[in-house]
Motif scaffolding. Structure first.
Motif, PDB file in Angstrom:
ATOM      1  N   UNK A  97      -3.563  -3.422  -7.352  1.00  0.00           N
ATOM      2  CA  UNK A  97      -4.117  -2.577  -8.426  1.00  0.00           C
ATOM      3  C   UNK A  97      -4.642  -1.234  -7.919  1.00  0.00           C
ATOM      4  N   UNK A  98      -5.267  -1.238  -6.748  1.00  0.00           N
ATOM      5  CA  UNK A  98      -5.834   0.001  -6.204  1.00  0.00           C
ATOM      6  C   UNK A  98      -4.736   0.951  -5.725  1.00  0.00           C
ATOM      7  N   UNK A  99      -3.658   0.376  -5.200  1.00  0.00           N
ATOM      8  CA  UNK A  99      -2.539   1.218  -4.778  1.00  0.00           C
ATOM      9  C   UNK A  99      -1.831   1.824  -5.987  1.00  0.00           C
ATOM     10  N   UNK A 100      -1.796   1.088  -7.092  1.00  0.00           N
ATOM     11  CA  UNK A 100      -1.168   1.598  -8.307  1.00  0.00           C
ATOM     12  C   UNK A 100      -2.035   2.648  -8.993  1.00  0.00           C
ATOM     13  N   UNK A 101      -3.330   2.365  -9.066  1.00  0.00           N
ATOM     14  CA  UNK A 101      -4.232   3.231  -9.815  1.00  0.00           C
ATOM     15  C   UNK A 101      -4.658   4.464  -9.028  1.00  0.00           C
ATOM     16  N   UNK A 102      -4.819   4.310  -7.722  1.00  0.00           N
ATOM     17  CA  UNK A 102      -5.270   5.409  -6.893  1.00  0.00           C
ATOM     18  C   UNK A 102      -4.053   6.201  -6.424  1.00  0.00           C
ATOM     19  N   UNK A 103      -3.983   7.443  -6.812  1.00  0.00           N
ATOM     20  CA  UNK A 103      -2.804   8.255  -6.521  1.00  0.00           C
ATOM     21  C   UNK A 103      -2.801   8.838  -5.119  1.00  0.00           C
ATOM     22  N   UNK A 104      -3.756   8.417  -4.268  1.00  0.00           N
ATOM     23  CA  UNK A 104      -3.843   9.013  -2.943  1.00  0.00           C
ATOM     24  C   UNK A 104      -2.564   8.808  -2.141  1.00  0.00           C
ATOM     25  N   UNK A 105      -1.928   7.657  -2.303  1.00  0.00           N
ATOM     26  CA  UNK A 105      -0.688   7.385  -1.551  1.00  0.00           C
ATOM     27  C   UNK A 105       0.414   8.357  -1.956  1.00  0.00           C
ATOM     28  N   UNK A 106       0.707   8.418  -3.243  1.00  0.00           N
ATOM     29  CA  UNK A 106       1.801   9.261  -3.725  1.00  0.00           C
ATOM     30  C   UNK A 106       1.471  10.733  -3.534  1.00  0.00           C
ATOM     31  N   UNK A 107       0.207  11.111  -3.782  1.00  0.00           N
ATOM     32  CA  UNK A 107      -0.187  12.510  -3.620  1.00  0.00           C
ATOM     33  C   UNK A 107      -0.043  12.954  -2.172  1.00  0.00           C
ATOM     34  N   UNK A 108      -0.449  12.095  -1.239  1.00  0.00           N
ATOM     35  CA  UNK A 108      -0.308  12.438   0.181  1.00  0.00           C
ATOM     36  C   UNK A 108       1.159  12.540   0.590  1.00  0.00           C
ATOM     37  N   UNK A 109       1.980  11.696  -0.004  1.00  0.00           N
ATOM     38  CA  UNK A 109       3.398  11.731   0.329  1.00  0.00           C
ATOM     39  C   UNK A 109       4.071  12.992  -0.197  1.00  0.00           C
ATOM     40  N   UNK A 110       3.525  13.570  -1.270  1.00  0.00           N
ATOM     41  CA  UNK A 110       4.102  14.797  -1.810  1.00  0.00           C
ATOM     42  C   UNK A 110       3.948  15.955  -0.825  1.00  0.00           C
ATOM     43  N   UNK A 111       2.959  15.859   0.057  1.00  0.00           N
ATOM     44  CA  UNK A 111       2.740  16.912   1.047  1.00  0.00           C
ATOM     45  C   UNK A 111       3.571  16.710   2.304  1.00  0.00           C
ATOM     46  N   UNK A 112       4.376  15.670   2.311  1.00  0.00           N
ATOM     47  CA  UNK A 112       5.233  15.372   3.455  1.00  0.00           C
ATOM     48  C   UNK A 112       6.679  15.690   3.089  1.00  0.00           C
ATOM     49  N   UNK A 113       7.556  15.783   4.083  1.00  0.00           N
ATOM     50  CA  UNK A 113       8.947  16.167   3.791  1.00  0.00           C
ATOM     51  C   UNK A 113       9.823  15.023   3.281  1.00  0.00           C
ATOM     52  N   UNK A 114       9.205  13.963   2.740  1.00  0.00           N
ATOM     53  CA  UNK A 114       9.977  12.776   2.357  1.00  0.00           C
ATOM     54  C   UNK A 114      10.947  13.067   1.217  1.00  0.00           C
ATOM     55  N   UNK A 115      10.529  13.927   0.271  1.00  0.00           N
ATOM     56  CA  UNK A 115      11.394  14.204  -0.868  1.00  0.00           C
ATOM     57  C   UNK A 115      12.658  14.960  -0.475  1.00  0.00           C
ATOM     58  N   UNK A 116      12.678  15.511   0.746  1.00  0.00           N
ATOM     59  CA  UNK A 116      13.852  16.228   1.220  1.00  0.00           C
ATOM     60  C   UNK A 116      14.748  15.352   2.096  1.00  0.00           C
ATOM     61  N   UNK A 117      14.369  14.095   2.259  1.00  0.00           N
ATOM     62  CA  UNK A 117      15.121  13.214   3.139  1.00  0.00           C
ATOM     63  C   UNK A 117      16.287  12.570   2.395  1.00  0.00           C
ATOM     64  N   UNK A 118      17.278  12.114   3.158  1.00  0.00           N
ATOM     65  CA  UNK A 118      18.453  11.470   2.559  1.00  0.00           C
ATOM     66  C   UNK A 118      18.229   9.987   2.296  1.00  0.00           C
TER      67      UNK A 118
END
Length: 380
Positions: A97-118
């Motif tokens: 529940x905390x991983x779903x509700x707390x956006x810290x995981x997804x927000x932190x990942x947005x600052x990483x180059x993951x969205x540009x990966x294959x």
């Protein structure tokens, strides 16, 4: 008396702009594939073994629930994503529940180059509450962002207590409920008892084999994409791997003999005869390129498997040809579609004491558990 401003030299400004436009543009490069290493056990595997070397910096992101867990490590801070999740995480249902509700995981990942990966590989130990809960969250995120992903999940040892098997069984069910993501299952006991040879003729022992497989995946830049396409096409969700590593062709005499060695140390004990799909990655010395062609490998494997399993498809990825003087090859058989019943039934039986207790105390609802079990039964 105020000074008069000289009119701007428009010609010089234009020349400066044109000169700037002619400067070479430096494009930021991103890794073709990214590995997300979740939790303590898998982090130790990566950091204590040396096969990945400098590739760690460019390909791996370490995710942990506490920053202190990674404090003092030699890891590049840019490769660490601590969540500082100050909640109970012994069981998946406490963390989820905390991983779903707390956006810290997804927000932190947005600052990483993951969205540009294959492609993204999620490496986790399924018995840990934090790791078992984060898998379905990450799978959902990558599905929404149209990023190919796969999970490498390490199953608990037979010696581990019921709580470990409860987390693992639940994580598999929750992950399988997220459509079209491949799950590569490895067994902790098989991993830690592994003994083999690498391309340099040196021994590989225990968890080093995980690094060796990841190294092969990283080098095969289209790995996640190609496996994801097979998963969607054949609706096969679970895989494991048979690996022949550092095999010297001049010693074994044939590719068939090398393939036979892969059967000796499976990284998951499954019934090969029930398999339906095969995806192959081979790393071969360039000097053997004319001998071990893609077509040769494909026909050899088709012949080798004909008495072992009734495969619907054999997909041979373009071989990785490497320069060097040796004759040692690596060939990894990623096998999917096999019957999971015996494996998951064993895990479920070990998990039952904890499951019954948790249902009784109301920590999870009966319907929630039935959905997990249903998802597993559909894919067995």
């Amino acid at each position: 008396m105020a000074k008069k401003h000289k009119p701007k030299d428009k010609t010089k400004l234009k020349e400066a702009k044109e000169a700037k436009e002619q400067l070479p543009q430096v494009e930021k490069t991103y890794p073709k594939q990214t590995i997300l290493c979740i939790g303590d056990y898998t982090t130790r595997i990566i950091t204590q073994n040396s096969h990945l070397d400098k590739k760690i910096d460019s390909h791996i992101l370490f995710i942990d629930k506490f920053s202190k867990n990674l404090a003092g490590s030699k890891l590049n801070p840019d490769n660490i994503l601590p969540l500082d999740l100050n909640h109970d995480t012994h069981f998946w249902y406490q963390a989820l529940p905390h991983l779903k509700e707390n956006n810290i995981l997804i927000e932190n990942m947005k600052n990483r180059p993951i969205d540009n990966t294959k492609g993204v590989v999620i490496l986790s130990s399924l018995w840990d509450g934090f790791s078992s809960a984060i898998n379905p969250v990450l799978i959902s995120h990558f599905k929404q962002s149209h990023t190919n992903s796969m999970t490498v999940g390490i199953l608990p040892s037979q010696l581990q207590p019921p709580d470990a098997h409860f987390n693992a069984y639940s994580s598999i069910g929750l992950s399988l409920s997220k459509d079209f993501t491949s799950m590569l299952l490895l067994d902790r006991d098989q991993i830690e008892n592994f003994v083999g040879i690498n391309r340099n003729g040196l021994s590989i022992k225990g968890t080093e084999i995980v690094n060796y497989i990841l190294d092969l995946i990283i080098e095969k830049e289209t790995f996640v994409k190609e496996l994801a396409e097979l998963t969607r096409t054949f609706n096969v969700r679970t895989y494991s791997v048979l690996l022949a590593s550092g095999a010297n062709l001049s010693v074994y005499g044939s590719l068939e003999n090398i393939l036979n060695t892969a059967l000796l140390q499976p990284l998951l004990k499954f019934d090969l005869s029930t398999s339906s799909l095969l995806y192959v990655v081979a790393r071969i010395p360039a000097k053997l390129k004319k001998i071990l062609t893609k077509s040769k490998i494909e026909l050899t494997l088709a012949d080798w498997f004909k008495e072992k399993a009734n495969l619907k498809s054999i997909q041979i990825s373009e071989p990785i040809y490497v320069e060097g003087e040796g004759n040692r090859i690596d060939i990894a058989l990623f096998i999917g579609g096999f019957n999971l019943s015996s494996i998951l039934t064993s895990i479920q039986k070990k998990a039952n004491p904890i499951k019954n207790q948790i249902l009784k105390q109301g920590s999870i609802k009966k319907k929630e558990w039935e959905e997990i079990a249903k998802s597993i039964n559909v894919h067995q």
